[in-house]
Design an enzyme around this catalytic site. Sequence first.
Site, PDB file in Angstrom:
ATOM      1  N   SER A  44       0.825  -1.202   0.000  1.00 43.21           N
ATOM      2  CA  SER A  44       0.000   0.000   0.000  1.00 43.21           C
ATOM      3  C   SER A  44       0.867   1.263   0.000  1.00 43.21           C
ATOM      4  O   SER A  44       1.653   1.488  -0.917  1.00 43.21           O
ATOM      5  CB  SER A  44      -0.963  -0.041   1.182  1.00 43.21           C
ATOM      6  OG  SER A  44      -1.886   1.014   1.107  1.00 43.21           O
ATOM      7  N   HIS A  84      -8.550  -4.522   0.017  1.00 47.14           N
ATOM      8  CA  HIS A  84      -7.287  -3.862   0.334  1.00 47.14           C
ATOM      9  C   HIS A  84      -6.567  -4.455   1.539  1.00 47.14           C
ATOM     10  O   HIS A  84      -5.362  -4.301   1.666  1.00 47.14           O
ATOM     11  CB  HIS A  84      -7.535  -2.366   0.582  1.00 47.14           C
ATOM     12  CG  HIS A  84      -6.287  -1.536   0.564  1.00 47.14           C
ATOM     13  ND1 HIS A  84      -5.536  -1.344  -0.570  1.00 47.14           N
ATOM     14  CD2 HIS A  84      -5.638  -0.853   1.554  1.00 47.14           C
ATOM     15  CE1 HIS A  84      -4.494  -0.575  -0.296  1.00 47.14           C
ATOM     16  NE2 HIS A  84      -4.534  -0.271   0.989  1.00 47.14           N
ATOM     17  N   ASP A  97     -10.543  -4.286  -4.531  1.00 45.49           N
ATOM     18  CA  ASP A  97      -9.938  -3.323  -3.610  1.00 45.49           C
ATOM     19  C   ASP A  97     -10.775  -2.047  -3.572  1.00 45.49           C
ATOM     20  O   ASP A  97     -10.968  -1.390  -4.595  1.00 45.49           O
ATOM     21  CB  ASP A  97      -8.503  -3.009  -4.062  1.00 45.49           C
ATOM     22  CG  ASP A  97      -7.690  -2.299  -2.989  1.00 45.49           C
ATOM     23  OD1 ASP A  97      -8.259  -1.447  -2.283  1.00 45.49           O
ATOM     24  OD2 ASP A  97      -6.490  -2.575  -2.874  1.00 45.49           O
TER      25      ASP A  97
END
Length: 400
Positions: free
Chosen positions: A147, A241, A212
């Site tokens: 991320s 996610h 996501d």
Amino acid sequence: MGGVTSSMAAKFAFYPPNPPSYNLVVNESNGKVGFSNVILKENVDVLKLCTKRGNEIVALYVKNPLASLTVLYSHGNAADLGQMYELFVELSIHLRINLMGYDYSGYGQSSGKPSEHNTYADIEAAYRCLEEIYGTKEEDVILYGQSVGSGPTLDLASRLDRLRAVILHSPILSGLRVMYPVKRSYWFDIYKNIDKIPLVDSPVLIIHGTSDEVVDFSHGKQLWELCKEKYEPLWVTGGNHCNLELFPEYIRHLKKFFSVIEKVPVLKNISKQSADQSELPRSSTDTREKSRSSVDQREKSRPSTEKLERSRLSADSNERSRSSTDKREKSRSSTDLKEKSRSSTDKRDKSRKSVDRPENCTNIIEQPERGRKSIDRFGGMMRSVALCNIDCFKPTGSKV
């Protein structure tokens, strides 16, 4: 202007756990630093590292005696080392790797405030620790960015030319592009991964969930298209996610990736030296070579790791062929030109067969999975760990 950029980044990008999930304690019996609420294993070191921007960050190093490779892991948002510890230990065991993770400035018990440029200094300090404290070579390092961690990961990867590989887990094109579908890079944007990934020379694996809800799946796909050295990506169907570690294909794909990367020689110019070992140079994306745009679309969709595998197998077979040829030449005394010519022709035919043979040897790379129980145990462990990055890039004051 740089201060304005850092201020904007702090407002919509960084959400360290508050309060931190751990405190640092010193074991009176051996003097080792540890976590207050986590019983660390004997093979785990906790370190304090000074960055070039004056902050002191906390790092965690997990040793595996069977490891030949080391992963430098940059975790996602809304997490710290206390929450990541169990995952790090399990990855070290299942993948047979050493693993170093670190908390960004302002996260966990690291000092300072979170900012884009502080994270660049943070990962640099962790990398220097691997080199100087643990004697890790650049060609044995794999950078892993999850991320928001894809930002410092790609920044460092774009400045190192002998890395073994890079893994991007739910990566972002840039901070601004998470919120708005802009078509160009602006000065105030942060983590411009879209501009840096074409500068990475190492094989790149990208993992992204198709559902996501924080960083759209298109970010991972576009970054993969821009890679120079593509490895077969993992698009996790239905993954969001913050739960990709729960899918069995996650650990299976990583195992396959590491088995390939371990066997493939580093195909970089290892004689190339850095001009200043104490400072990793950061080159402007405007002056670095851009990604090749003339590559055939069919080649783009083919994982570049196939090239690396063929190169390794071909090199091995050629070496065996040369060794066999040398033995035949020593034992055979040629007395006639005509006989020499016939012998040479035979050698070429045999050598050609030897080169053709590796086409049927790809099962060397595709190693069988260990017992299903180990994957189930990994999934069970992950369900007990809170690793959600749902707050990533959420504007201040908004609610999820």
